[in-house]
Design a protein around this motif. Structure first.
Motif, PDB file in Angstrom:
ATOM      1  N   LEU A  18      -1.707  13.424  10.389  1.00  0.00           N
ATOM      2  CA  LEU A  18      -0.595  13.900  11.203  1.00  0.00           C
ATOM      3  C   LEU A  18      -0.143  15.208  10.576  1.00  0.00           C
ATOM      4  O   LEU A  18       0.071  15.272   9.359  1.00  0.00           O
ATOM      5  CB  LEU A  18       0.569  12.915  11.189  1.00  0.00           C
ATOM      6  N   THR A  22       6.204  12.726  11.841  1.00  0.00           N
ATOM      7  CA  THR A  22       6.684  12.125  13.083  1.00  0.00           C
ATOM      8  C   THR A  22       5.827  12.487  14.294  1.00  0.00           C
ATOM      9  O   THR A  22       6.179  12.124  15.419  1.00  0.00           O
ATOM     10  CB  THR A  22       8.147  12.551  13.350  1.00  0.00           C
ATOM     11  N   ASP A  23       4.718  13.174  14.099  1.00  0.00           N
ATOM     12  CA  ASP A  23       3.849  13.574  15.212  1.00  0.00           C
ATOM     13  C   ASP A  23       3.275  12.365  15.940  1.00  0.00           C
ATOM     14  O   ASP A  23       3.141  11.276  15.364  1.00  0.00           O
ATOM     15  CB  ASP A  23       2.698  14.447  14.718  1.00  0.00           C
ATOM     16  N   THR A  24       2.885  12.571  17.188  1.00  0.00           N
ATOM     17  CA  THR A  24       2.272  11.529  18.005  1.00  0.00           C
ATOM     18  C   THR A  24       0.811  11.849  18.298  1.00  0.00           C
ATOM     19  O   THR A  24       0.204  11.248  19.177  1.00  0.00           O
ATOM     20  CB  THR A  24       3.041  11.363  19.330  1.00  0.00           C
ATOM     21  N   VAL A  25       0.259  12.810  17.555  1.00  0.00           N
ATOM     22  CA  VAL A  25      -1.145  13.202  17.708  1.00  0.00           C
ATOM     23  C   VAL A  25      -1.801  13.142  16.335  1.00  0.00           C
ATOM     24  O   VAL A  25      -1.338  13.764  15.380  1.00  0.00           O
ATOM     25  CB  VAL A  25      -1.282  14.626  18.298  1.00  0.00           C
ATOM     26  N   TRP A  46      -4.035  11.329  20.961  1.00  0.00           N
ATOM     27  CA  TRP A  46      -2.630  11.304  21.333  1.00  0.00           C
ATOM     28  C   TRP A  46      -2.228   9.863  21.614  1.00  0.00           C
ATOM     29  O   TRP A  46      -2.894   9.168  22.374  1.00  0.00           O
ATOM     30  CB  TRP A  46      -2.382  12.092  22.618  1.00  0.00           C
ATOM     31  N   GLU A  47      -1.141   9.427  21.056  1.00  0.00           N
ATOM     32  CA  GLU A  47      -0.598   8.118  21.378  1.00  0.00           C
ATOM     33  C   GLU A  47      -0.099   8.132  22.827  1.00  0.00           C
ATOM     34  O   GLU A  47       0.157   9.203  23.381  1.00  0.00           O
ATOM     35  CB  GLU A  47       0.533   7.756  20.419  1.00  0.00           C
ATOM     36  N   GLY A  50       2.376  10.653  24.041  1.00  0.00           N
ATOM     37  CA  GLY A  50       2.444  11.626  22.945  1.00  0.00           C
ATOM     38  C   GLY A  50       2.165  13.048  23.384  1.00  0.00           C
ATOM     39  O   GLY A  50       1.563  13.294  24.429  1.00  0.00           O
ATOM     40  N   GLN A  52       1.756  17.294  21.500  1.00  0.00           N
ATOM     41  CA  GLN A  52       1.895  18.169  20.355  1.00  0.00           C
ATOM     42  C   GLN A  52       3.009  19.168  20.665  1.00  0.00           C
ATOM     43  O   GLN A  52       3.353  19.361  21.838  1.00  0.00           O
ATOM     44  CB  GLN A  52       0.571  18.861  20.030  1.00  0.00           C
ATOM     45  N   ASN A 100       0.091  13.584  26.793  1.00  0.00           N
ATOM     46  CA  ASN A 100      -0.570  12.388  27.294  1.00  0.00           C
ATOM     47  C   ASN A 100       0.350  11.776  28.348  1.00  0.00           C
ATOM     48  O   ASN A 100       1.467  11.372  28.045  1.00  0.00           O
ATOM     49  CB  ASN A 100      -0.827  11.400  26.154  1.00  0.00           C
ATOM     50  N   ARG A 106      -4.341   5.774  25.083  1.00  0.00           N
ATOM     51  CA  ARG A 106      -4.462   6.964  24.242  1.00  0.00           C
ATOM     52  C   ARG A 106      -5.266   8.031  24.987  1.00  0.00           C
ATOM     53  O   ARG A 106      -6.117   7.722  25.819  1.00  0.00           O
ATOM     54  CB  ARG A 106      -5.165   6.629  22.939  1.00  0.00           C
TER      55      ARG A 106
END
Length: 147
Positions: A18, A22-25, A46-47, A50, A52, A100, A106
């Motif tokens: 990450l 706290t990123d979701t990718v 990507w969640e 999620g 970027q 996403n 995902r």
């Protein structure tokens, strides 16, 4: 001839990262400057839901090959939908982000950057996170968990 030996990396040995905690990718550097190339190749995951942050790469085009999932790609004032089999090409200097659009699945891409301008280092300086068998199974079905 350069005389340099070929490099072989095993997907199962490559860590994910990450960029910010706290990123979701999640990104996994498949190849890059530390492997003797100015072109970087990543597996990006990507969640659900999620995204970027808005970002730009002044000297590099960025190419995303969508393997799984659905998304919206925003680049400057444009937005295009993405689905498996799409190839997205973002021009150098564009301000962009990918979101996403699924709440349950995902989004997975292979991402290629020529002249990455230090992006691979930014990734590998981030927070290490595991890649799951399901993550790798998108690329190599035999690595996917048995249902």
């Amino acid at each position: 001839m350069s005389g340099a030996a070929p490099i072989v990396r095993k997907l199962t040995d490559i860590p994910g990262y990450l960029i910010s905690p706290t990123d979701t990718v999640r990104l996994a550097e498949l190849a890059g400057p530390s492997h003797g190339t100015s072109t970087s190749v990543f597996l990006e995951i990507w969640e659900p839901g999620g995204a970027q942050p808005l970002n730009s790469h002044e000297d590099s085009a960025e190419i995303f090959i969508v393997l799984a999932g659905h998304a919206e790609a925003h680049s400057d004032d444009d937005m295009v939908p993405l689905s498996p089999g799409d190839v997205l090409i973002l021009q150098p200097g564009s301000e962009h982000r990918i979101i996403n659009t699924s709440a349950t699945e995902r989004l997975t891409t292979i991402t290629i950057m020529a002249n990455d301008g230090g992006f691979a280092q930014l990734v590998t300086d981030g927070t290490p996170v595991p890649l799951t068998a399901a993550d790798l199974g998108v690329l190599v079905p035999s690595l996917a968990p048995v249902a």
